[in-house]
Design a protein around this motif. Structure first.
Motif, mmCIF file in Angstrom:
data_model
loop_
_atom_site.group_PDB
_atom_site.id
_atom_site.type_symbol
_atom_site.label_atom_id
_atom_site.label_comp_id
_atom_site.label_asym_id
_atom_site.label_seq_id
_atom_site.Cartn_x
_atom_site.Cartn_y
_atom_site.Cartn_z
ATOM 1 N N TRP A 89 0.843 -1.183 0.000
ATOM 2 C CA TRP A 89 0.000 0.000 0.000
ATOM 3 C C TRP A 89 0.889 1.248 0.000
ATOM 4 O O TRP A 89 1.809 1.363 0.805
ATOM 5 C CB TRP A 89 -0.905 0.015 1.233
ATOM 6 N N TYR A 90 0.562 2.155 -0.937
ATOM 7 C CA TYR A 90 1.299 3.396 -1.067
ATOM 8 C C TYR A 90 0.345 4.577 -0.850
ATOM 9 O O TYR A 90 -0.848 4.495 -1.121
ATOM 10 C CB TYR A 90 1.902 3.530 -2.476
ATOM 11 N N ARG A 91 0.930 5.679 -0.443
ATOM 12 C CA ARG A 91 0.193 6.926 -0.349
ATOM 13 C C ARG A 91 0.871 7.963 -1.242
ATOM 14 O O ARG A 91 2.104 8.057 -1.273
ATOM 15 C CB ARG A 91 0.170 7.432 1.098
ATOM 16 N N GLN A 92 0.054 8.706 -1.924
ATOM 17 C CA GLN A 92 0.571 9.816 -2.735
ATOM 18 C C GLN A 92 -0.204 11.069 -2.346
ATOM 19 O O GLN A 92 -1.345 11.277 -2.741
ATOM 20 C CB GLN A 92 0.412 9.532 -4.225
ATOM 21 N N GLN A 93 0.440 11.910 -1.561
ATOM 22 C CA GLN A 93 -0.173 13.171 -1.178
ATOM 23 C C GLN A 93 -0.159 14.128 -2.371
ATOM 24 O O GLN A 93 0.650 13.970 -3.292
ATOM 25 C CB GLN A 93 0.550 13.756 0.041
ATOM 26 N N PRO A 94 -1.057 15.114 -2.363
ATOM 27 C CA PRO A 94 -1.205 15.998 -3.533
ATOM 28 C C PRO A 94 0.116 16.575 -4.014
ATOM 29 O O PRO A 94 0.859 17.172 -3.227
ATOM 30 C CB PRO A 94 -2.152 17.082 -3.016
ATOM 31 N N GLY A 95 0.413 16.362 -5.275
ATOM 32 C CA GLY A 95 1.622 16.909 -5.865
ATOM 33 C C GLY A 95 2.909 16.254 -5.404
ATOM 34 O O GLY A 95 3.993 16.754 -5.712
ATOM 35 N N GLN A 96 2.793 15.158 -4.705
ATOM 36 C CA GLN A 96 3.984 14.500 -4.149
ATOM 37 C C GLN A 96 4.234 13.152 -4.818
ATOM 38 O O GLN A 96 3.451 12.680 -5.639
ATOM 39 C CB GLN A 96 3.804 14.294 -2.640
ATOM 40 N N ASP A 128 -4.816 13.525 5.617
ATOM 41 C CA ASP A 128 -4.904 12.180 5.016
ATOM 42 C C ASP A 128 -5.429 12.237 3.590
ATOM 43 O O ASP A 128 -5.493 11.203 2.910
ATOM 44 C CB ASP A 128 -5.813 11.288 5.859
ATOM 45 N N SER A 129 -5.801 13.409 3.126
ATOM 46 C CA SER A 129 -6.265 13.551 1.742
ATOM 47 C C SER A 129 -5.129 13.188 0.799
ATOM 48 O O SER A 129 -4.083 13.836 0.775
ATOM 49 C CB SER A 129 -6.718 14.987 1.484
ATOM 50 N N SER A 130 -5.324 12.127 0.054
ATOM 51 C CA SER A 130 -4.261 11.569 -0.788
ATOM 52 C C SER A 130 -4.875 10.594 -1.774
ATOM 53 O O SER A 130 -6.059 10.271 -1.694
ATOM 54 C CB SER A 130 -3.239 10.788 0.053
ATOM 55 N N ILE A 131 -4.020 10.114 -2.652
ATOM 56 C CA ILE A 131 -4.370 8.936 -3.441
ATOM 57 C C ILE A 131 -3.713 7.742 -2.760
ATOM 58 O O ILE A 131 -2.517 7.793 -2.436
ATOM 59 C CB ILE A 131 -3.875 9.047 -4.888
ATOM 60 N N TYR A 132 -4.484 6.707 -2.532
ATOM 61 C CA TYR A 132 -3.946 5.491 -1.930
ATOM 62 C C TYR A 132 -3.920 4.417 -3.012
ATOM 63 O O TYR A 132 -4.940 4.122 -3.641
ATOM 64 C CB TYR A 132 -4.793 5.056 -0.746
ATOM 65 N N LEU A 133 -2.741 3.849 -3.212
ATOM 66 C CA LEU A 133 -2.573 2.863 -4.273
ATOM 67 C C LEU A 133 -2.176 1.513 -3.704
ATOM 68 O O LEU A 133 -1.299 1.424 -2.842
ATOM 69 C CB LEU A 133 -1.503 3.314 -5.261
#
Lengths: 112, 115
Positions: free
Chosen positions: A34-41, A87-92
């Motif tokens: 599981w990955y997290r991608q925060q806005p613009g990151q 916690d607003s992010s894309i979770y992949l």
């Protein structure tokens, strides 16, 4: 190769609530990630989930905040608990096969 | 420590121009994998290429080409005759050869291709 699906594709949640994200793979795999991608990151690894054992968390991520289940070789869930706007992010979700990683379409989470 | 650096935060080109995206990496390992992924606005990560540290041959796939140079720890990506559909964020990543589950991603380069 592996085909990965995630549910939900996106959600808007209130702070303080929890959201469970599901990841389904079309073949049996040993490792799921599981990955997290925060806005613009960039992408940051949250944890590795092996079937039949507890998930291994990366530095900065804890089980109480991001509990993970891995009940079988094709499925995993990630819960984002007690959410805050940070916690607003894309979770992949991702799986590793044959020395490659395949990524799901992601879950776009907005916490208000 | 493992680290991937993509110094170009954002690049804008006009359609049909060639563009090179830079990737520099650091690793203590002698064997490793390098990757490029494309992330269009939809958010999905699209695998483009994997290269292992044993193979320094450059690779070409259509309009895409990759230049791997161990001497400078670089794995650069060139798009020839860019198209609007190439607009996306591109990530370079490094993984350990025998622990491939651990990916180290660069910060990404946003490519804007204007018509």
């Amino acid at each position: 190769s592996a085909v990965i699906s995630q549910k939900p594709s996106r959600d808007i949640c209130q702070r303080g609530t929890s959201l469970t994200i599901q990841c389904q793979v079309d073949s049996q795999v040993t490792m799921m990630f599981w990955y997290r991608q925060q806005p613009g990151q960039s992408l940051t690894l949250i944890a590795t989930a092996n079937q039949g054992s507890e998930a291994t968390y990366e530095s900065g991520f804890v089980i109480d905040k991001f509990p993970i289940s891995r009940p079988n070789l094709t499925f995993s869930t990630l819960t984002v608990s007690n959410m805050s706007p940070e916690d607003s992010s894309i979770y992949l979700c991702s799986v590793g096969t044959d020395y490659e990683q395949y990524f799901g379409p992601g879950t776009r989470l907005t916490v208000t | 420590a493992q680290k991937v650096t993509q110094a170009q935060t954002e690049i804008s080109v006009v359609e049909k121009e060639d563009v090179t995206l830079d990737c520099v990496y650091e690793t203590r390992d002698t064997t490793y994998y390098l990757f490029w992924y494309k992330q269009p606005p939809s958010g999905e990560l699209v695998f483009l290429i994997r290269r292992n540290s044993f193979d320094e041959q450059n690779e070409i796939s259509g309009r895409y080409s990759w230049n791997f140079q161990k001497s400078t720890s670089s794995f650069n990506f060139t798009i020839t005759a860019s198209q609007v559909v190439d607009s996306a964020v591109y990530f370079c990543a490094l993984s350990e050869l025998y622990n491939f589950n651990k990916f180290y991603f660069g910060s990404g380069t946003k490519l804007n291709v204007k018509p």
